[in-house]
Design a protein around this motif. Structure first.
Motif, PDB file in Angstrom:
ATOM      1  N   GLU A  44       0.715  -1.326   0.085  1.00  0.00           N
ATOM      2  CA  GLU A  44      -0.129  -0.010  -0.165  1.00  0.00           C
ATOM      3  C   GLU A  44       0.825   1.147  -0.055  1.00  0.00           C
ATOM      4  OE1 GLU A  44       0.215  -1.740   3.844  1.00  0.00           O
ATOM      5  OE2 GLU A  44      -0.708  -2.545   2.269  1.00  0.00           O
ATOM      6  N   ARG A  45       2.148   1.395   0.271  1.00  0.00           N
ATOM      7  CA  ARG A  45       3.076   2.314   0.351  1.00  0.00           C
ATOM      8  C   ARG A  45       3.676   2.476  -0.994  1.00  0.00           C
ATOM      9  NH1 ARG A  45       7.010   3.500   4.184  1.00  0.00           N
ATOM     10  NH2 ARG A  45       7.060   5.381   2.803  1.00  0.00           N
ATOM     11  N   ILE A  46       3.778   1.557  -1.956  1.00  0.00           N
ATOM     12  CA  ILE A  46       4.518   1.549  -3.242  1.00  0.00           C
ATOM     13  C   ILE A  46       4.106   2.813  -3.871  1.00  0.00           C
ATOM     14  CG2 ILE A  46       5.036   0.359  -5.341  1.00  0.00           C
ATOM     15  CD1 ILE A  46       5.393  -2.073  -3.808  1.00  0.00           C
ATOM     16  N   PRO A  47       2.873   3.299  -3.992  1.00  0.00           N
ATOM     17  CA  PRO A  47       2.379   4.180  -5.063  1.00  0.00           C
ATOM     18  C   PRO A  47       3.047   5.757  -4.380  1.00  0.00           C
ATOM     19  CG  PRO A  47       0.498   2.676  -4.736  1.00  0.00           C
ATOM     20  CD  PRO A  47       1.748   2.352  -3.943  1.00  0.00           C
ATOM     21  N   ASP A  48       3.251   5.807  -3.021  1.00  0.00           N
ATOM     22  CA  ASP A  48       3.724   6.922  -2.472  1.00  0.00           C
ATOM     23  C   ASP A  48       4.924   6.950  -2.822  1.00  0.00           C
ATOM     24  OD1 ASP A  48       1.194   7.484  -1.515  1.00  0.00           O
ATOM     25  OD2 ASP A  48       1.372   6.509   0.535  1.00  0.00           O
ATOM     26  N   VAL A  49       5.596   6.023  -2.619  1.00  0.00           N
ATOM     27  CA  VAL A  49       7.143   5.816  -2.628  1.00  0.00           C
ATOM     28  C   VAL A  49       7.375   6.258  -4.313  1.00  0.00           C
ATOM     29  CG1 VAL A  49       9.418   4.318  -3.002  1.00  0.00           C
ATOM     30  CG2 VAL A  49       7.649   4.327  -1.056  1.00  0.00           C
ATOM     31  N   CYS A  50       6.788   5.763  -5.127  1.00  0.00           N
ATOM     32  CA  CYS A  50       6.714   6.329  -6.767  1.00  0.00           C
ATOM     33  C   CYS A  50       6.734   7.591  -6.911  1.00  0.00           C
ATOM     34  CB  CYS A  50       6.065   5.263  -7.432  1.00  0.00           C
ATOM     35  SG  CYS A  50       6.320   3.697  -7.647  1.00  0.00           S
TER      36      CYS A  50
END
Length: 75
Positions: A44-50
């Motif tokens: 769930e954090r991958i879009p924020d990291v991208c």
């Protein structure tokens, strides 16, 4: 461990690109998400990291364009 993950991810990327032949960007994105998950980033954090690690270039039109001005000033 991180170097091993990078090595395996490069091999997976090569396998994807040579055998399955997907779009290059899609293959790279898929492998990058896999590396992120393996390294402990929750899905769930991958879009924020991208979004945070996007391009750091200035918006287009904000820089000067000196192309051709040197040739024009010497005439």
């Amino acid at each position: 461990m991180p170097l091993r993950v990078v090595g395996i991810s490069v091999l997976i990327l090569l396998l994807l690109m040579t055998k399955l032949r997907p779009n290059g960007f899609a293959a790279l994105l898929l492998v990058a998400v896999g590396v992120g998950v393996v390294r402990g980033i929750p899905l769930e954090r991958i879009p924020d990291v991208c979004r945070r690690s996007g391009p750091r270039c200035p918006p287009t039109g904000s820089g000067r364009s000196d192309r051709g001005s040197a040739a024009a000033s010497t005439r």
